[in-house]
Structures are given as C-alpha cells and as structure tokens.
Design an enzyme around this catalytic site. Sequence first.
Site, PDB file in Angstrom:
ATOM      1  CE1 TYR A   1      -3.372   2.821   0.393  1.00 39.69           C
ATOM      2  CE2 TYR A   1      -1.911   3.570   2.156  1.00 39.69           C
ATOM      3  CZ  TYR A   1      -2.960   3.811   1.282  1.00 39.69           C
ATOM      4  OH  TYR A   1      -3.575   5.027   1.276  1.00 39.69           O
TER       5      TYR A   1
ATOM      6  CB  THR B   1      11.458  11.871   3.236  1.00 40.59           C
ATOM      7  OG1 THR B   1      11.991  11.423   4.493  1.00 40.59           O
ATOM      8  CG2 THR B   1      11.378  10.652   2.324  1.00 40.59           C
TER       9      THR B   1
ATOM     10  CD  GLU C   1      13.319   7.383   7.313  1.00 38.77           C
ATOM     11  OE1 GLU C   1      13.380   6.190   7.022  1.00 38.77           O
ATOM     12  OE2 GLU C   1      13.806   7.856   8.361  1.00 38.77           O
TER      13      GLU C   1
ATOM     14  CE  LYS D   1       6.896  10.300   0.964  1.00 42.15           C
ATOM     15  NZ  LYS D   1       6.200  11.524   0.531  1.00 42.15           N
TER      16      LYS D   1
END
Length: 402
Positions: free
Chosen positions: A100, A132, A134, A160
């Site tokens: 998802y 991000t 991340e 991302k």
Amino acid sequence: MKRALVTGITGQDGAYLAEFLLGKGYEVHGIKRRSSSLNTGRVDHLYQDPHERNVRFFMHYGDLTDATNLIRIVQEVQPDEIYNLAAQSHVMVSFETAEYTANADALGTLRLLEAIRILDMADHVRFYQASTSELFGKVQTVPQNEKTPFYPRSPYGVAKLYGYWICVNYREAYNMFACNGILFNHESPIRGETFVSRKITRAVARIKLGLQKRLYLGNLDAKRDWGHAKDFVRAMWLMLQQKKPDDYVVATGESHSVREFVDLAFREIGAEIQWKGKGVKEVGVISKISGQRSAVSGREKKSIGVAARPRSLKSAEFASDFSERALRAGDVVVEIDPRYFRPTEVDELLGDASKARRVLGWEPRISFEEMISTMVKADLEEASRDQLCKDSGYRVLNYSNE
Ligand code: NAP
Ligand code: G4F
C-alpha cells in the site's frame, strides 16, 4: 489570485501549508481521502461555508491510489501550483503495509505527474514533491546534502525514492517545473500522535496530570535533525517561486537523540530523568522534581474553555502539584518495548541545508528547545481537558502507547 492544490490537506504539513498559502492570498484546494469519520480537525479553523462570498478554501474527495479521480480534480481546479504532501508517512507502518505504501507514495506521485501531462498542463503547473531525509537512510556521508547518495532503509524510504526520481524524470523529460523538497524531520503540536516526538510530549503531559503512568519507546539512541513544521512549509513554497525547478535539502543542521528529546520534554514540566540499566532493560526514572516551565496557568485554561481549578498551577506550587498527582522522584516513567524496534533502522540524520539558505534565503526560525516547549504546552492543554472530564467522573480512554 494564484490557485494551489494540496494533497494530504488533513495532515500536519497540509494544514500548516494551507494556512500559509491563504495568508499569501492564494485560493487553496485540498484533497482529502474519504473516511468513515471526520478527520479534518487540523483544518477546521480554515473551513469556509461554500455558500459564503469570497471563499478561498475548498476540499475535494480524492485518493492518491485512484488515477481517474486525480485527473478529474486537477482538471476542475486548474491549479497554478500542486503540492503533493499525501502519503502513508509512517516508517514503521510501512514495514507492515509495504505494498500500500508503494502504491500511495510511489505510484501516487506518478499518477499526479501523469494527470498534469495528460491534461496538457506541463508547461504552466508547478509541482512540489514531499521527498524525505529517509532517502539517505544508512547515511553515506555526514551531514547529508543534495549530493549525498541515497540508501533507503524501509519500504517507505524505497517508495519515496521512486517518488523522488519520477519527479526528476518528468522535469527532464517533459520540462515540467517539478521540485523535490528533501525534508528532514519536522514536528509541531499537530504532529500525528504515533511519531516519536508527539508520542513523547503527549505522554509527558499525561504523566504529569496523572492520566498515564509510563511511556514505552523503542530505539532511544536514534538521532534526528528535528525542526518545526511551520518553518518547513515556508521552504516548500519558496521552491516553487524560483526561476528554475530544483531539489533542496531542508534541515536545521542540528541532530539530537530520542533520549535527549525525552530529557527536554520532561524538563519542561520540571522533572529530571535519570537513565538506568542497559539495552531493553533501560528505564527512565524521575530523579528530581523542581519548578515547572510549562504549567497551564489558570488564565490559559480559561482561554481554551477549560475552567481553572481552584488552585492554579504556578511555578512555586508545582512540586506540590506533582505530589497531588502522585508523581515522585524514583518513579519509572520510561521503559523500552522492543515492539517499537524497526527491522532496519536509520541511526542518525543530520542535514546540510546550505543550498536552501543560499538560493531560497530560507532558514529555520524555531529552535529545537522552543519546539519541544510549544508541543508540551499544547499537550498539557489537551490533557487538562481529559483531566477535567476524569475529575468530573467521566471515563477517559488512554490510547497513548501506540
Ligand atoms: P501526515 O501528517 O501523515 O499526513 C499525510 C497526509 O496524507 C494525510 O492528510 C493523509 O490523510 C494523507 N493520505 C495518506 N494516504 C493517502 C491517500 N492514499 N490518498 C490521499 N491522501 C492520503 O504527514 P506529514 O507529516 O504532514 O508529511 C507530509 C508529507 O511530507 C508526507 O508525504 C511525508 O511522507 C513527507 N515528509 C514528512 C516529514 C515530516 O517529518 N513530517 C519529513 C519528510 C517528508 P488522512 O488524514 O486521511 O490520514
Ligand atoms: O518519529 P518517527 O516515527 O519518525 P521517522 O521514522 O524519522 O520518520 C519521520 O520523518 C521522516 C523524515 O526523516 C519522514 F519522511 C517520515 O514521513 C516521518 O515523518 O521516528 C523517529 C525515530 C526512529 O529512529 C524510531 O526508531 O524515533 C525512534 N523511536 C524510538 N521509539 C520511535 C519510538 N519512533 C516511534 N514512532 N515510536 C516509538 O515508540
């Protein structure tokens, strides 16, 4: 009047950005996904009855996983600027909902870019992608800037990464004005309750008022470059006001551990934490209780509609307020719960935002300490409402340890 379309309008950044853009005179359209209950709390203060005149804030039902509906909304709104903030944004959750997360965060970005292209708007719409820190994950250099290689460490980070590159690709392939904001962690009093910052400040407030006994955390040694969301949404807007599209790191340039965050948050209520033990046995113990910094005064209570208790919480009386609520030196208030450890962790993030400073003229205005103080104060106000209900005999649910 400029028109902006913001996905993720009900989230932390969506709310701050909408407020910021309305302040700049924009017409703001937000995309909100359908849910069975109202979750517009962060933007309710911006809502305007569409029957009124000069309405500048509109909401549309939509979902990043539904391409046709995104195309329709983009066509209807005809925005000048699109800010793609919607995402399954929780790193730990992404390990449990990997597919998802990829659908919403990676393909969702593609769907929006394609909507712009299909509708022949590529030459005039400006697009912001919420990238991000991340992406840096297992960091290859310290500090991290726009040239640092990526090494994501979670399904969220990997999704991302696709979002980042598809944005760069559409910029290069179709000459779109598309920018990536590589934002480091940013928090606020309206941060989601399951991110570590808000989980801590919320627990500190509730522990002080006797509504919660303990805060369970995972990795205390993780370090983040934490800023305030209000500062960070300004950077998003600045990126879209430049002559040329580009990608920018947005960060404060300071890194702090989760443990330091806990220390400072407890200090806000006048309590010192001593850390004892090692590994999963480590605990945070109240070592000292002194005058508080973040009491909700009688006056503040009235302003938020909560009746002041007969004895107001002034600094000098704070220690006795602790005893009244039964929090004492020696109490164990923080414990480790290995459930919060991640399969792969991002140990330390530290951003170098010199490009954003140089090109955008951006710099953070709210310090780490000030941000924590504001968050604890806001959570004390919220907890005071619960406390009032509890003291009046109503049941108060505790869902603090998410
Ligand atoms: P947030 O509070 O979690 O908000 C996320 C928003 O996305 C919410 O409005 C959420 O709706 C919406 N959303 C989730 N899935 C969706 C879907 N399938 N379709 C449509 N909307 C959907 O996140 P945030 O902190 O504001 O962050 C904004 C963006 O920046 C995110 O993309 C995040 O990944 C990224 N980012 C955040 C940080 C940070 O430290 N905050 C740092 C770097 C990047 P509901 O309200 O219905 O859940
Ligand atoms: O607050 P966190 O969940 O944020 P995280 O994972 O850094 O992600 C946030 O920032 C990213 C930018 O770098 C965004 F892209 C992302 O959307 C999100 O907004 O966790 C921060 C650190 C982690 O190292 C985590 O392991 O805190 C550690 N931690 C320790 N105990 C905990 C807990 N995190 C959470 N959520 N809950 C804990 O109990």
